[in-house]
Design an enzyme around this catalytic site. Structure first.
Site, mmCIF file in Angstrom:
data_model
loop_
_atom_site.group_PDB
_atom_site.id
_atom_site.type_symbol
_atom_site.label_atom_id
_atom_site.label_comp_id
_atom_site.label_asym_id
_atom_site.label_seq_id
_atom_site.Cartn_x
_atom_site.Cartn_y
_atom_site.Cartn_z
ATOM 1 N N LYS A 39 0.815 -1.227 0.000
ATOM 2 C CA LYS A 39 0.000 0.000 0.000
ATOM 3 C C LYS A 39 0.842 1.269 0.000
ATOM 4 O O LYS A 39 0.479 2.278 0.597
ATOM 5 C CB LYS A 39 -0.967 -0.003 1.188
ATOM 6 C CG LYS A 39 -1.762 -1.277 1.354
ATOM 7 C CD LYS A 39 -2.438 -1.719 0.053
ATOM 8 C CE LYS A 39 -3.522 -0.776 -0.412
ATOM 9 N NZ LYS A 39 -4.127 -1.232 -1.704
ATOM 10 N N TRP A 44 0.817 1.945 -8.795
ATOM 11 C CA TRP A 44 1.073 3.181 -9.534
ATOM 12 C C TRP A 44 2.402 3.091 -10.283
ATOM 13 O O TRP A 44 2.496 3.443 -11.460
ATOM 14 C CB TRP A 44 1.093 4.355 -8.554
ATOM 15 C CG TRP A 44 0.660 5.659 -9.140
ATOM 16 C CD1 TRP A 44 0.552 5.985 -10.471
ATOM 17 C CD2 TRP A 44 0.247 6.820 -8.418
ATOM 18 N NE1 TRP A 44 0.115 7.275 -10.613
ATOM 19 C CE2 TRP A 44 -0.077 7.805 -9.372
ATOM 20 C CE3 TRP A 44 0.147 7.135 -7.065
ATOM 21 C CZ2 TRP A 44 -0.508 9.084 -9.010
ATOM 22 C CZ3 TRP A 44 -0.290 8.394 -6.710
ATOM 23 C CH2 TRP A 44 -0.620 9.367 -7.667
ATOM 24 N N TRP A 72 4.836 -10.709 -9.383
ATOM 25 C CA TRP A 72 5.433 -10.690 -8.046
ATOM 26 C C TRP A 72 6.384 -11.857 -7.877
ATOM 27 O O TRP A 72 5.994 -13.012 -8.007
ATOM 28 C CB TRP A 72 4.325 -10.752 -6.991
ATOM 29 C CG TRP A 72 3.400 -9.584 -7.067
ATOM 30 C CD1 TRP A 72 2.352 -9.417 -7.926
ATOM 31 C CD2 TRP A 72 3.458 -8.398 -6.284
ATOM 32 N NE1 TRP A 72 1.755 -8.202 -7.706
ATOM 33 C CE2 TRP A 72 2.410 -7.555 -6.704
ATOM 34 C CE3 TRP A 72 4.306 -7.972 -5.249
ATOM 35 C CZ2 TRP A 72 2.175 -6.317 -6.129
ATOM 36 C CZ3 TRP A 72 4.073 -6.732 -4.679
ATOM 37 C CH2 TRP A 72 3.016 -5.918 -5.118
ATOM 38 N N HIS A 95 7.462 -7.393 -2.446
ATOM 39 C CA HIS A 95 7.336 -6.787 -1.113
ATOM 40 C C HIS A 95 8.405 -7.342 -0.173
ATOM 41 O O HIS A 95 8.389 -7.050 1.029
ATOM 42 C CB HIS A 95 5.961 -7.081 -0.502
ATOM 43 C CG HIS A 95 4.825 -6.280 -1.075
ATOM 44 N ND1 HIS A 95 4.957 -4.977 -1.495
ATOM 45 C CD2 HIS A 95 3.516 -6.606 -1.278
ATOM 46 C CE1 HIS A 95 3.786 -4.537 -1.934
ATOM 47 N NE2 HIS A 95 2.901 -5.495 -1.811
ATOM 48 N N ARG A 120 5.908 5.504 1.038
ATOM 49 C CA ARG A 120 4.769 6.395 1.323
ATOM 50 C C ARG A 120 4.796 6.717 2.804
ATOM 51 O O ARG A 120 5.277 5.913 3.612
ATOM 52 C CB ARG A 120 3.470 5.663 0.949
ATOM 53 C CG ARG A 120 2.194 6.485 1.052
ATOM 54 C CD ARG A 120 1.012 5.593 0.710
ATOM 55 N NE ARG A 120 -0.219 6.358 0.539
ATOM 56 C CZ ARG A 120 -1.410 5.799 0.267
ATOM 57 N NH1 ARG A 120 -1.500 4.478 0.156
ATOM 58 N NH2 ARG A 120 -2.480 6.558 0.121
ATOM 59 N N SER A 128 -4.461 2.733 4.602
ATOM 60 C CA SER A 128 -4.735 1.998 3.373
ATOM 61 C C SER A 128 -4.634 0.482 3.593
ATOM 62 O O SER A 128 -5.460 -0.288 3.089
ATOM 63 C CB SER A 128 -3.756 2.440 2.282
ATOM 64 O OG SER A 128 -4.042 1.812 1.051
ATOM 65 N N PHE A 220 -4.435 8.752 -11.124
ATOM 66 C CA PHE A 220 -5.185 7.893 -10.208
ATOM 67 C C PHE A 220 -6.597 7.646 -10.727
ATOM 68 O O PHE A 220 -7.106 6.523 -10.664
ATOM 69 C CB PHE A 220 -5.243 8.523 -8.810
ATOM 70 C CG PHE A 220 -5.817 7.605 -7.772
ATOM 71 C CD1 PHE A 220 -5.015 6.689 -7.116
ATOM 72 C CD2 PHE A 220 -7.172 7.638 -7.462
ATOM 73 C CE1 PHE A 220 -5.547 5.811 -6.168
ATOM 74 C CE2 PHE A 220 -7.715 6.778 -6.522
ATOM 75 C CZ PHE A 220 -6.899 5.863 -5.873
ATOM 76 N N ARG A 248 -8.848 3.170 -3.429
ATOM 77 C CA ARG A 248 -9.868 3.908 -2.687
ATOM 78 C C ARG A 248 -9.862 5.398 -3.022
ATOM 79 O O ARG A 248 -10.682 5.884 -3.773
ATOM 80 C CB ARG A 248 -9.651 3.729 -1.174
ATOM 81 C CG ARG A 248 -9.997 2.369 -0.634
ATOM 82 C CD ARG A 248 -9.970 2.328 0.884
ATOM 83 N NE ARG A 248 -8.917 3.160 1.463
ATOM 84 C CZ ARG A 248 -9.120 4.272 2.187
ATOM 85 N NH1 ARG A 248 -10.344 4.676 2.437
ATOM 86 N NH2 ARG A 248 -8.105 4.953 2.667
#
Length: 293
Positions: A39, A44, A72, A95, A120, A128, A220, A248
């Site tokens: 998140k 993006w 991934w 990740h 972020r 998020s 977005f 979202r």
């Protein structure tokens, strides 16, 4: 859940075998690797890179799911997707924390992989990620944000500690020497500038019209309605779309709508103690965008 290298991973997407394959993956020196904590702007960046490599042409991003364009490393279906992918250069996503993957990136040809780390501000990450736990069937759902926040700050969630993840990947002593660090807030404040920054790093310079097309198709609002990006194609036994949307709001500073004053004070105290040795600056709220020419 799968425990691997001291970190928990969702068992529905990962196996011991897939995680072992990921940390031993034979990289090529032409590969591009997107790294992030969940998140933080991963989707993006996948879209930005797809459009840069296509010189602004949205065909691929509108016809091939993003998990097939930039699969991934650690997911159990990675080997199958990797074989089917025809993208050049190869683009991968992960990740995984630094201590698990850096060994594969330290020896040639892995040492030449172009690594893009996306971060972020952690308050927005926490909000998020909390909402994503409701949507994602493969993650445990928390009864309250308060409960989730304690797990987040203690590093007791899948994918491990946010603090360890970002410090591991951005510490110059441990990070790959050719790493590019891009923030979610950069993408939000100056998408055009970020695209040019990434295209320069990838040595794929774009002309003005190509940059403008990239901006248009990876805004977005554009991504939110693109079925190849918004995960609406994912089966209900993986994501329960009745419980929310994968994309979202995309707003910087949305944490302010969720945090109580007490939670904010608690977060700040933990953040200060854990990030005392980290020189990174974070943008905590929405800033005015620069005027357009």
């Amino acid at each position: 859940m799968e425990s691997f290298g001291g970190v928990l991973f969702p068992g529905g997407l990962h196996t011991q075998e897939s995680l072992k394959l990921a940390v031993d993956f034979p990289f090529r020196d032409t590969d591009v690797l997107i790294v992030s904590y969940p998140k933080s702007g991963t989707t993006w960046m996948q879209e930005i890179i797809t459009l840069i490599l296509g010189r602004g042409d949205p065909h691929l991003s509108h016809t091939v799911p993003n998990w097939a364009r930039a699969p991934w490393l650690e997911h159990h279906y990675f080997a199958e997707l990797q074989e089917a992918s025809s993208t050049q250069p190869r683009v991968f996503t992960t990740h995984l924390p630094n201590h698990l993957l850096v060994p594969a990136l330290q020896e040639p040809p892995g040492s030449n992989v172009k690594v893009i780390y996306v971060s972020r501000n952690p308050k927005d990450v926490a909000v998020s990620f909390y909402h994503f736990h409701k949507l994602a069937v493969f993650l445990p759902e928390f009864s309250t944000f308060e409960e989730f926040l304690h797990h987040f700050l203690d590093g007791r969630l899948c994918y491990g500690s946010w603090f360890d993840h970002i410090k591991g990947w951005t510490d110059q002593r441990r990070a790959p020497s050719n790493l590019l660090h891009v923030t979610y807030e950069e993408m939000s404040l100056d998408l055009s500038g970020t695209i040019q920054k990434v295209s320069s790093y990838l040595r794929r310079p774009l002309v003005e019209d190509e940059v403008n097309s990239c901006v248009k198709h990876c805004s977005f609002s554009s991504m939110k309605v693109n079925k190849m990006v918004n995960y609406s194609l994912v089966a209900k036994d993986i994501m329960d779309h009745s419980k929310g949307s994968f994309m979202r709001k995309g707003k910087v500073g949305d944490w302010k709508t969720m945090f109580t004053e007490e939670q904010d004070e608690y977060f700040n105290s933990v953040f200060k103690s854990k990030m005392d040795d980290c020189a990174l600056d974070f943008v905590w709220e929405e800033q005015q965008k620069p005027p357009q020419d």
